[in-house]
Design a protein around this motif. Structure first.
Motif, PDB file in Angstrom:
ATOM      1  N   ASN A  82      -8.842   4.404 -46.403  1.00 44.73           N
ATOM      2  CA  ASN A  82      -9.295   4.412 -45.005  1.00 44.73           C
ATOM      3  C   ASN A  82      -8.664   3.272 -44.194  1.00 44.73           C
ATOM      4  O   ASN A  82      -9.344   2.491 -43.527  1.00 44.73           O
ATOM      5  N   LEU A  83      -7.337   3.186 -44.245  1.00 43.23           N
ATOM      6  CA  LEU A  83      -6.630   2.047 -43.651  1.00 43.23           C
ATOM      7  C   LEU A  83      -6.171   2.264 -42.210  1.00 43.23           C
ATOM      8  O   LEU A  83      -5.897   1.294 -41.504  1.00 43.23           O
ATOM      9  N   ARG A  84      -6.113   3.522 -41.755  1.00 40.87           N
ATOM     10  CA  ARG A  84      -5.554   3.772 -40.418  1.00 40.87           C
ATOM     11  C   ARG A  84      -6.346   3.076 -39.305  1.00 40.87           C
ATOM     12  O   ARG A  84      -5.791   2.733 -38.260  1.00 40.87           O
ATOM     13  N   GLN A  85      -7.637   2.888 -39.549  1.00 40.50           N
ATOM     14  CA  GLN A  85      -8.480   2.264 -38.504  1.00 40.50           C
ATOM     15  C   GLN A  85      -8.019   0.847 -38.151  1.00 40.50           C
ATOM     16  O   GLN A  85      -8.342   0.330 -37.078  1.00 40.50           O
ATOM     17  N   TYR A  86      -7.263   0.205 -39.056  1.00 42.94           N
ATOM     18  CA  TYR A  86      -6.829  -1.180 -38.813  1.00 42.94           C
ATOM     19  C   TYR A  86      -5.429  -1.258 -38.206  1.00 42.94           C
ATOM     20  O   TYR A  86      -4.953  -2.339 -37.882  1.00 42.94           O
ATOM     21  N   ILE A  87      -4.764  -0.086 -38.069  1.00 46.00           N
ATOM     22  CA  ILE A  87      -3.359  -0.096 -37.641  1.00 46.00           C
ATOM     23  C   ILE A  87      -3.257   0.202 -36.155  1.00 46.00           C
ATOM     24  O   ILE A  87      -3.818   1.182 -35.663  1.00 46.00           O
ATOM     25  N   ARG A  88      -2.538  -0.649 -35.458  1.00 45.22           N
ATOM     26  CA  ARG A  88      -2.237  -0.390 -34.046  1.00 45.22           C
ATOM     27  C   ARG A  88      -0.808   0.138 -33.975  1.00 45.22           C
ATOM     28  O   ARG A  88       0.156  -0.638 -34.073  1.00 45.22           O
ATOM     29  N   PHE A  89      -0.685   1.451 -33.831  1.00 47.82           N
ATOM     30  CA  PHE A  89       0.626   2.078 -33.786  1.00 47.82           C
ATOM     31  C   PHE A  89       1.308   1.808 -32.448  1.00 47.82           C
ATOM     32  O   PHE A  89       0.649   1.543 -31.440  1.00 47.82           O
ATOM     33  N   LEU A  90       2.635   1.914 -32.458  1.00 49.26           N
ATOM     34  CA  LEU A  90       3.449   1.669 -31.258  1.00 49.26           C
ATOM     35  C   LEU A  90       3.129   0.309 -30.638  1.00 49.26           C
ATOM     36  O   LEU A  90       3.044   0.161 -29.417  1.00 49.26           O
ATOM     37  N   HIS A  91       2.928  -0.681 -31.506  1.00 51.58           N
ATOM     38  CA  HIS A  91       2.755  -2.077 -31.087  1.00 51.58           C
ATOM     39  C   HIS A  91       3.857  -2.903 -31.745  1.00 51.58           C
ATOM     40  O   HIS A  91       3.873  -3.047 -32.973  1.00 51.58           O
ATOM     41  N   ASN A  92       4.775  -3.387 -30.940  1.00 49.27           N
ATOM     42  CA  ASN A  92       5.920  -4.135 -31.455  1.00 49.27           C
ATOM     43  C   ASN A  92       5.677  -5.641 -31.356  1.00 49.27           C
ATOM     44  O   ASN A  92       5.445  -6.164 -30.268  1.00 49.27           O
TER      45      ASN A  92
END
Length: 420
Positions: free
Chosen positions: A105-115
């Motif tokens: 359940n790791l996706r909740q911690y990922i901020r996608f399209l953040h460079n």
């Protein structure tokens, strides 16, 4: 403790898994500059720049199959699922990483399209690190504070290009393996492949199905044992390129249509400020303790630098190592002791004939590195069978590149594997 993880590839996911396990009091945020997890395992047809003007990160090509058996490619607590094959496709490996991500359940911690654009020690003193990030979708810059940073940005994205004499006058196609996707671009062409590392050998084989002739140029002292297809010819180093020809170190001269650089990659951390106290010197990332922790700023860890390793298991081990120290289960040695240890290892490697650029090379000595991490931090070690099977596969790769992926293995305990 507030921890930033940079990158949601295989190393970043291992970092997230342990930071979010509940074993420690951690608030974790992962910044991923693309819209997917998986890092270099994500295949993209595009090369050059993406729609946000950032360099395409992945070097994945369409026909890739793993050069190690799946039995050594899982995580310690999450092996690659059963499959009739040992050597998997890129698609199967990406599916595995997605299943690992979802299982924990790791996706909740990922901020996608953040460079991540800048990481530097905080000047205010309230937190240890300032991270400047761009939200690519909203085109908004953000500044956040963290107690510690795990850099998991990989090291197969910044091409290392040799300065070949005459490369500016050569009239044909010149391509680095980072920008290679499908063999069709070499259809009916005579191609010189420069470099005979794992990717150079694999890619020479991949393009040989379409190319007219492939000259595999390398400076290995022992000839490669593999019997290549008839249109692949081994050659020594390239001495010079002319408009339409290549001159080799043995004096032979061949007409060619394309130069394919399989010359590897450079470690690159464009977002790390000089104040972080980490630099890349002749492709050695330094000063680091255990190839991992910034000696100048020990709350900065660079996960995943060693190569020719059982990568996913090593990432997991490195993350567990780091957390032991960040949470005070173990105390860091003095700065002087850490620097001395790095210097001694560099001298030892130089005595063995290795250059500085090979500092993070593990290969047949990887088990020594894994055991050292586990023993130093007092954590569960990796089973010795991983290194043994890695070594076996590497030998087969050199001896029989064309067929070695047909072999199938099973691990039967922590020390032994069998060939099926």
């Amino acid at each position: 403790m507030r921890i930033a993880v940079i990158g949601a590839g295989a190393a970043g996911l291992a970092a997230l898994k342990h930071c979010s396990s509940g074993a420690h009091d951690i608030q974790v945020v992962c910044y991923e500059k693309t819209d997917k997890i998986g890092g270099t395992w994500v295949y993209r047809k595009e090369i050059g720049l993406d729609r946000y003007g950032l360099p395409i990160h992945t070097s994945m090509y369409e026909n890739l199959r793993t050069n190690l058996p799946k039995e050594v490619m899982g995580y310690p607590d999450y092996p690659v699922p059963e499959n009739p094959e040992s050597y998997l496709t890129r698609t199967q490996m990406l599916e595995f990483l997605n299943s690992y991500c979802d299982h924990y359940n790791l996706r909740q911690y990922i901020r996608f399209l953040h460079n991540v654009e800048l990481v530097e020690p905080s000047s205010t003193g309230d937190r240890k690190w300032t991270v400047k990030v761009k939200d690519l979708e909203k085109n908004v810059a953000l500044t956040e504070s963290f107690d510690a940073i795990m850099v998991c940005n990989g090291h197969y994205f910044e091409p290392s290009m040799p300065n070949v004499k005459g490369h500016t006058s050569f009239q044909g196609l010149q391509l680095h393996s980072h920008d290679y996707r499908v063999p069709d671009i070499f259809t009916d062409k005579s191609v010189v492949v420069i470099g005979a590392g794992p990717s150079g050998m694999d890619l020479a084989l991949d393009i040989s199905r379409k190319a007219k002739r492939v000259f595999l140029s390398h400076h290995l002292t022992d000839p490669i044992g593999t019997v290549f297809p008839e249109n692949v010819i081994q050659k020594p180093d390239v001495k010079e390129l002319t408009e339409h020809n290549v001159l080799f170190a043995d004096g032979t001269n061949e007409p060619i249509d394309a130069v394919f650089y399989c010359t590897g990659y450079k470690y690159s951390f464009p977002f790390l400020s000089e104040k972080c106290g980490v630099r890349v010197d002749s492709n050695m990332v330094t000063p680091l303790w255990k190839h991992l922790i910034s000696i100048e700023n020990p709350s900065l860890a660079l996960v995943g630098l060693p190569f020719y390793v059982c990568a996913f298991s090593m990432f997991d081990l490195q993350v567990r190592f780091v957390l032991q120290y960040w949470f005070g289960k173990r105390d860091f040695p003095s700065k002087e002791d850490m620097l001395r240890e790095e210097t001694e290892e560099l001298k030892k490697r130089e005595k063995e004939g290795l250059r500085k650029k090979h500092f993070h090379l593990m290969g047949y000595k990887q088990h020594i590195y894994y055991d050292d991490l586990a023993n130093t931090a007092g954590i569960t070690p990796l089973p010795p069978v991983l290194s043994k099977l890695h070594d076996e596969s590497s030998m087969r790769f050199l001896d029989d590149l064309v067929h070695y992926r047909e072999r199938r293995y099973r691990i039967i305990d922590d020390y032994n594997f069998i060939q099926l």
